[in-house]
Design a protein around this motif. Structure first.
Motif, mmCIF file in Angstrom:
data_model
loop_
_atom_site.group_PDB
_atom_site.id
_atom_site.type_symbol
_atom_site.label_atom_id
_atom_site.label_comp_id
_atom_site.label_asym_id
_atom_site.label_seq_id
_atom_site.Cartn_x
_atom_site.Cartn_y
_atom_site.Cartn_z
ATOM 1 N N GLU A 112 2.082 6.383 -0.819
ATOM 2 C CA GLU A 112 1.821 7.823 -0.666
ATOM 3 C C GLU A 112 1.379 8.472 -1.978
ATOM 4 O O GLU A 112 0.645 9.452 -1.971
ATOM 5 C CB GLU A 112 3.090 8.538 -0.184
ATOM 6 N N MET A 113 1.809 7.935 -3.097
ATOM 7 C CA MET A 113 1.541 8.535 -4.405
ATOM 8 C C MET A 113 0.192 8.114 -4.988
ATOM 9 O O MET A 113 -0.146 8.505 -6.105
ATOM 10 C CB MET A 113 2.664 8.171 -5.380
ATOM 11 N N ILE A 122 11.288 3.847 -6.696
ATOM 12 C CA ILE A 122 10.637 4.392 -5.514
ATOM 13 C C ILE A 122 10.443 3.294 -4.483
ATOM 14 O O ILE A 122 10.377 2.113 -4.808
ATOM 15 C CB ILE A 122 9.275 5.049 -5.842
ATOM 16 N N SER A 123 10.331 3.683 -3.222
ATOM 17 C CA SER A 123 10.116 2.721 -2.147
ATOM 18 C C SER A 123 8.641 2.328 -2.086
ATOM 19 O O SER A 123 7.773 3.012 -2.621
ATOM 20 C CB SER A 123 10.535 3.337 -0.810
ATOM 21 N N GLU A 165 6.722 2.449 0.518
ATOM 22 C CA GLU A 165 6.004 3.488 1.261
ATOM 23 C C GLU A 165 5.686 4.681 0.364
ATOM 24 O O GLU A 165 4.588 5.226 0.410
ATOM 25 C CB GLU A 165 6.826 3.939 2.485
ATOM 26 N N LYS A 166 6.644 5.075 -0.475
ATOM 27 C CA LYS A 166 6.425 6.198 -1.388
ATOM 28 C C LYS A 166 5.360 5.830 -2.429
ATOM 29 O O LYS A 166 4.520 6.654 -2.787
ATOM 30 C CB LYS A 166 7.740 6.575 -2.074
ATOM 31 N N MET A 167 5.362 4.565 -2.877
ATOM 32 C CA MET A 167 4.362 4.099 -3.834
ATOM 33 C C MET A 167 2.964 4.280 -3.238
ATOM 34 O O MET A 167 2.053 4.759 -3.910
ATOM 35 C CB MET A 167 4.608 2.622 -4.174
ATOM 36 N N ASN A 175 8.215 -1.618 -9.286
ATOM 37 C CA ASN A 175 6.857 -1.090 -9.367
ATOM 38 C C ASN A 175 5.908 -2.187 -9.793
ATOM 39 O O ASN A 175 6.317 -3.208 -10.342
ATOM 40 C CB ASN A 175 6.779 0.055 -10.383
ATOM 41 N N GLU A 234 12.542 -4.063 -3.344
ATOM 42 C CA GLU A 234 12.547 -2.615 -3.099
ATOM 43 C C GLU A 234 12.940 -1.882 -4.375
ATOM 44 O O GLU A 234 13.868 -2.280 -5.067
ATOM 45 C CB GLU A 234 13.539 -2.280 -1.976
#
Length: 136
Positions: A10-11, A3-4, A6-8, A73, A70
Motif C-alpha cells: 500500500e505504501m 510493517i505488514s 500488505e501495508k508495504m 522490509n 512478517e
C-alpha cells in the motif's frame, strides 16, 4: 519500522503514480502489468528504459518480499537488466520468481514482456539482489 506485507504494498506511492498493477503474488513469485502511456515513453515512442527497469525492480521486490518474515522490509541491493526488444504495445507484463532466498539476501529473476495486439514479446530480462531488513 515494523510493517505488514500488505501495508508495504500500500505504501508504494511510485508504483501507484506509474500505473503499475499487481496481478498476482505468491511466496516467491509476482506479476505486474503496466499500461503504456505517452508520458512513460522516450523519443521513439517505446517505454523508457528507466520505466522498464522500475517495473522489473518492483516485480522482483514484491516476489522477494513475499518470502520474508512478517514485519521485515526489503531493499534493492543491485540489479542487472538486459534490453532485448523495444518495449512497445498496449501494456507491459512483468513476471518475477525467487531463485534463492537466504537469511539476508534474496535473488530474483524477472522477465518483462511487451504486449501488442494480444501477442507477448520478451523485451527485457533482469537479475536482482534484495536485502531483508529484520525488525528490531
Amino acid at each position: 519500522m515494523k510493517i505488514s506485507f500488505e501495508k508495504m504494498l500500500e505504501m508504494q506511492n511510485f508504483v501507484k503514480m506509474t500505473g503499475m498493477k499487481l496481478l498476482r503474488v505468491e511466496p516467491g513469485s509476482a506479476e505486474y502489468e503496466l499500461p503504456v502511456r505517452a508520458d512513460l515513453t522516450q523519443h521513439m515512442g517505446y517505454v523508457h528504459g528507466g520505466m522498464v527497469s522500475a517495473l522489473a525492480d518492483t516485480t522482483g521486490g514484491t516476489a522477494a518480499a513475499a518470502t520474508i518474515p512478517e514485519g521485515a522490509n526489503m531493499l534493492t541491493v543491485e540489479y542487472k537488466i538486459n534490453f532485448i526488444a523495444p518495449a512497445k504495445g498496449e501494456k507491459l507484463i512483468s513476471r518475477a520468481r525467487v531463485i534463492k532466498s537466504g537469511r539476508t539476501l534474496v535473488i530474483t529473476a524477472i522477465e518483462i514482456f511487451a504486449v501488442e495486439n494480444g501477442k507477448e514479446t520478451l523485451c527485457a530480462v533482469c537479475q536482482q539482489t534484495m536485502i531483508c531488513l529484520l525488525p528490531g
